[in-house]
Design an enzyme around this catalytic site. Sequence first.
Site, PDB file in Angstrom:
ATOM      1  N   ARG A 164     -10.076  14.622   9.747  1.00  0.00           N
ATOM      2  CA  ARG A 164     -10.019  13.324  10.415  1.00  0.00           C
ATOM      3  C   ARG A 164      -8.559  13.028  10.754  1.00  0.00           C
ATOM      4  O   ARG A 164      -7.660  13.236   9.937  1.00  0.00           O
ATOM      5  CB  ARG A 164     -10.580  12.262   9.465  1.00  0.00           C
ATOM      6  N   ARG A 167      -6.021  12.248  -3.594  1.00  0.00           N
ATOM      7  CA  ARG A 167      -5.580  10.853  -3.689  1.00  0.00           C
ATOM      8  C   ARG A 167      -5.517  10.426  -5.151  1.00  0.00           C
ATOM      9  O   ARG A 167      -6.144  11.036  -6.029  1.00  0.00           O
ATOM     10  CB  ARG A 167      -6.556   9.909  -2.951  1.00  0.00           C
ATOM     11  N   TYR A 220      -2.270  -1.027  11.005  1.00  0.00           N
ATOM     12  CA  TYR A 220      -2.497  -1.551   9.645  1.00  0.00           C
ATOM     13  C   TYR A 220      -1.339  -1.165   8.724  1.00  0.00           C
ATOM     14  O   TYR A 220      -0.739  -1.997   8.046  1.00  0.00           O
ATOM     15  CB  TYR A 220      -3.818  -1.030   9.062  1.00  0.00           C
ATOM     16  N   LYS A 237       1.913  -3.470   6.711  1.00  0.00           N
ATOM     17  CA  LYS A 237       2.356  -3.450   5.311  1.00  0.00           C
ATOM     18  C   LYS A 237       3.865  -3.222   5.244  1.00  0.00           C
ATOM     19  O   LYS A 237       4.581  -3.860   4.466  1.00  0.00           O
ATOM     20  CB  LYS A 237       1.600  -2.369   4.530  1.00  0.00           C
ATOM     21  N   TYR A 261      -0.282  -0.226  -3.867  1.00  0.00           N
ATOM     22  CA  TYR A 261      -1.437   0.400  -4.503  1.00  0.00           C
ATOM     23  C   TYR A 261      -1.683   1.765  -3.917  1.00  0.00           C
ATOM     24  O   TYR A 261      -1.482   1.989  -2.740  1.00  0.00           O
ATOM     25  CB  TYR A 261      -2.752  -0.355  -4.276  1.00  0.00           C
ATOM     26  N   SER A 314       0.824  -1.202   0.000  1.00  0.00           N
ATOM     27  CA  SER A 314       0.000   0.000   0.000  1.00  0.00           C
ATOM     28  C   SER A 314       0.858   1.253   0.000  1.00  0.00           C
ATOM     29  O   SER A 314       1.972   1.266   0.526  1.00  0.00           O
ATOM     30  CB  SER A 314      -0.870  -0.017   1.262  1.00  0.00           C
TER      31      SER A 314
END
Length: 339
Positions: A298, A234, A152, A156, A180, A127
Site C-alpha cells: 500500500r 509496528r 494528516y 501533526k 504515540y 504521532s
Amino acid sequence: MKHKIVVTGGLGFIGSHVVVELQNEGFEVVIIDDLSNSSEAVLKGITAITGIQPVFEKLDLRDKNLVIDFFKRHHDVMGVIHFAASKAVGESVNLPLLYYENNLNTLIYILQELHKKEAAHLIFSSSCTVYGQADVLPITESAPIKAAESPYGNTKQIGEEIISDTCKVSDNLKAIALRYFNPIGAHESAKIGELPIGTPQNLVPFITQTGKGLRAELSVFGNDYPTEDGTCVRDYIHVVDLAKAHVAALKRLIGGANADNYEVFNIGTGKGSSVLEVITAFEEVSNQKLNYKLVDRRAGDVVAAYADTTKANNVLGWKAKLNLKDALASAWKWEQSLK
C-alpha cells in the site's frame, strides 16, 4: 479542590480511555466532542466504569466564538488534553483543506484561550508519523522529523511547531506532545473500545471484525518488505497504557516537574511486531483461524517503526505494562460485546 481538565475528542477511542483514567485519578473532566467520528453512547460506558458521568458539551471547535464562550463559562479549567482531529491518512490526501482547517484551526483557538490564563497546561495528541521511515530503529525523540507523507501527518508536525512556538513566548503555558505509536485494545470491562465508523482504517479492528465474520477476509499489504517475515513492523501499545501516559504527563506539568515549557515523549512499548505476528497472536487469544490474504504493498506505508521509550520510562516515570496478547484479547472481548 479537583483540577478541572478538558478532553477534546473525549468520546473517541483514545479520548474515552483517557477520561476514565483521569476520573480514576480524581480529576474533574469536561468532554468536548462534535460527534463527527464518535457516539454519545460512549458516555454510558465511561460512567459505568468510573461511577462518574463527566460533563459533556457537543461543540465544533472550528467555531472560534464557541471556543471563546466555552472558556468563559469554564474559566477554572487547569488544562486541556487535545485529541479532537480528523485522522484518516487516505482521506486527508483527498481532502487536505478539511484536515488543515479541522486539525490546525481548532488547536490555534484552544491555544489562544489558554494563553490568556495565568497558568495553563496542554497535552497534545501527536504521532510517530512525524518520523516517517526513520533512519535508525528504535526511534528516539531526537530522530529527525521527515517530510510528511500525508496532510494528516503534516498537521501533526505543524501542530507541534505551533505549540512549541507558542510556549517560547508564553510563560504561563506548559505543554507536552505525546508521540504515540500504534494504539490498540480496549478497556478490560469491554464497556469502551475502538468503534470505527465504516471500514476500519487500522489493522486490529479489521482483524476483530474479520474474526467475528463482519468482514470476509483481511488484506495484508505487502509481504516483500525487508523484515523477518516480509510484512510491515509496528509498535502496538495497549490503549489503557497509553491513557495512563497522559495522566503521568499532566501530573508532570501541574506538579511543575517539567524541564522546559514544551516537551516531547515517545509513547510505545519499545517492541516491534509484524502484521503476521499480530495475526498469529490474535489467532492464539481467540482460538480461531483468521481468513487473510497477501496483496500488493500500500502506498505510503513505512517498513518498520517502533519506539525507544527510554525517555518516557526515565523522565516521565511511565512504562507500558500490557503486551500484544493482552491488547488483542481485550480488543476481541470488546468486538464480541458489540451487537
